[in-house]
Design a protein around this motif. Structure first.
Motif, PDB file in Angstrom:
ATOM      1  N   MET A   1       0.842  -1.173   0.000  1.00  0.00           N
ATOM      2  CA  MET A   1       0.000   0.000   0.000  1.00  0.00           C
ATOM      3  C   MET A   1       0.890   1.240   0.000  1.00  0.00           C
ATOM      4  O   MET A   1       1.794   1.352   0.816  1.00  0.00           O
ATOM      5  CB  MET A   1      -0.897  -0.009   1.243  1.00  0.00           C
ATOM      6  CG  MET A   1      -1.641   1.280   1.464  1.00  0.00           C
ATOM      7  SD  MET A   1      -2.556   1.384   3.022  1.00  0.00           S
ATOM      8  CE  MET A   1      -3.673   0.040   2.878  1.00  0.00           C
ATOM      9  N   SER A   5      -2.369   6.355  -0.953  1.00  0.00           N
ATOM     10  CA  SER A   5      -3.659   5.690  -1.094  1.00  0.00           C
ATOM     11  C   SER A   5      -4.362   5.483   0.245  1.00  0.00           C
ATOM     12  O   SER A   5      -5.517   5.067   0.276  1.00  0.00           O
ATOM     13  CB  SER A   5      -3.494   4.353  -1.810  1.00  0.00           C
ATOM     14  OG  SER A   5      -2.761   3.452  -1.002  1.00  0.00           O
ATOM     15  N   HIS A   7      -6.547   6.303   3.248  1.00  0.00           N
ATOM     16  CA  HIS A   7      -7.613   7.259   3.493  1.00  0.00           C
ATOM     17  C   HIS A   7      -8.003   7.308   4.969  1.00  0.00           C
ATOM     18  O   HIS A   7      -8.415   8.349   5.458  1.00  0.00           O
ATOM     19  CB  HIS A   7      -8.839   6.915   2.642  1.00  0.00           C
ATOM     20  CG  HIS A   7      -9.904   7.951   2.692  1.00  0.00           C
ATOM     21  ND1 HIS A   7      -9.785   9.167   2.068  1.00  0.00           N
ATOM     22  CD2 HIS A   7     -11.094   7.971   3.313  1.00  0.00           C
ATOM     23  CE1 HIS A   7     -10.870   9.886   2.297  1.00  0.00           C
ATOM     24  NE2 HIS A   7     -11.678   9.187   3.053  1.00  0.00           N
ATOM     25  N   THR A  50      -7.357   1.860   2.745  1.00  0.00           N
ATOM     26  CA  THR A  50      -7.825   2.679   1.624  1.00  0.00           C
ATOM     27  C   THR A  50      -9.332   2.889   1.741  1.00  0.00           C
ATOM     28  O   THR A  50     -10.022   2.188   2.478  1.00  0.00           O
ATOM     29  CB  THR A  50      -7.522   2.011   0.268  1.00  0.00           C
ATOM     30  OG1 THR A  50      -8.298   0.814   0.177  1.00  0.00           O
ATOM     31  CG2 THR A  50      -6.043   1.708   0.096  1.00  0.00           C
ATOM     32  N   ARG A  51      -9.836   3.864   1.001  1.00  0.00           N
ATOM     33  CA  ARG A  51     -11.275   4.139   1.006  1.00  0.00           C
ATOM     34  C   ARG A  51     -12.053   2.898   0.545  1.00  0.00           C
ATOM     35  O   ARG A  51     -13.069   2.545   1.125  1.00  0.00           O
ATOM     36  CB  ARG A  51     -11.584   5.323   0.104  1.00  0.00           C
ATOM     37  CG  ARG A  51     -13.047   5.729   0.122  1.00  0.00           C
ATOM     38  CD  ARG A  51     -13.327   6.817  -0.901  1.00  0.00           C
ATOM     39  NE  ARG A  51     -12.525   7.997  -0.726  1.00  0.00           N
ATOM     40  CZ  ARG A  51     -12.944   9.114  -0.133  1.00  0.00           C
ATOM     41  NH1 ARG A  51     -14.166   9.187   0.341  1.00  0.00           N
ATOM     42  NH2 ARG A  51     -12.150  10.159  -0.036  1.00  0.00           N
TER      43      ARG A  51
END
Length: 76
Positions: A1, A5, A7, A50-51
């Motif tokens: 990751m 990225s 969130h 991440t989102r």
């Protein structure tokens, strides 16, 4: 990751809690040395998601997040 990225972020106070979060889909970003108000030096585990990953969580995880355990979103 990649960090760009990430969130959502959250902390875990011990390795067991960090392992539980990793099992839930969180990614370990860093382990930092912290000093508690009582002067005790302890690690702080920083985890990110991440989102897209965050949106795929279970209802139980969403309820936990709503109770203030998640520090992010990062770009808020």
């Amino acid at each position: 990751m990649e960090l760009k990225s990430v969130h959502y972020i959250r902390e875990a106070e011990n390795a067991e809690a960090a392992q539980e979060l990793i099992a839930q889909g969180w990614t370990l970003i860093s382990v930092l040395a912290t000093t508690r108000p009582n002067g005790q030096n302890l690690p702080c585990y920083v985890l990110g998601m991440t989102r897209a990953q965050y949106g795929q969580r279970s209802m139980a995880e969403a309820i936990e997040a709503a109770q203030g355990h998640v520090l992010g979103p990062v770009d808020a």
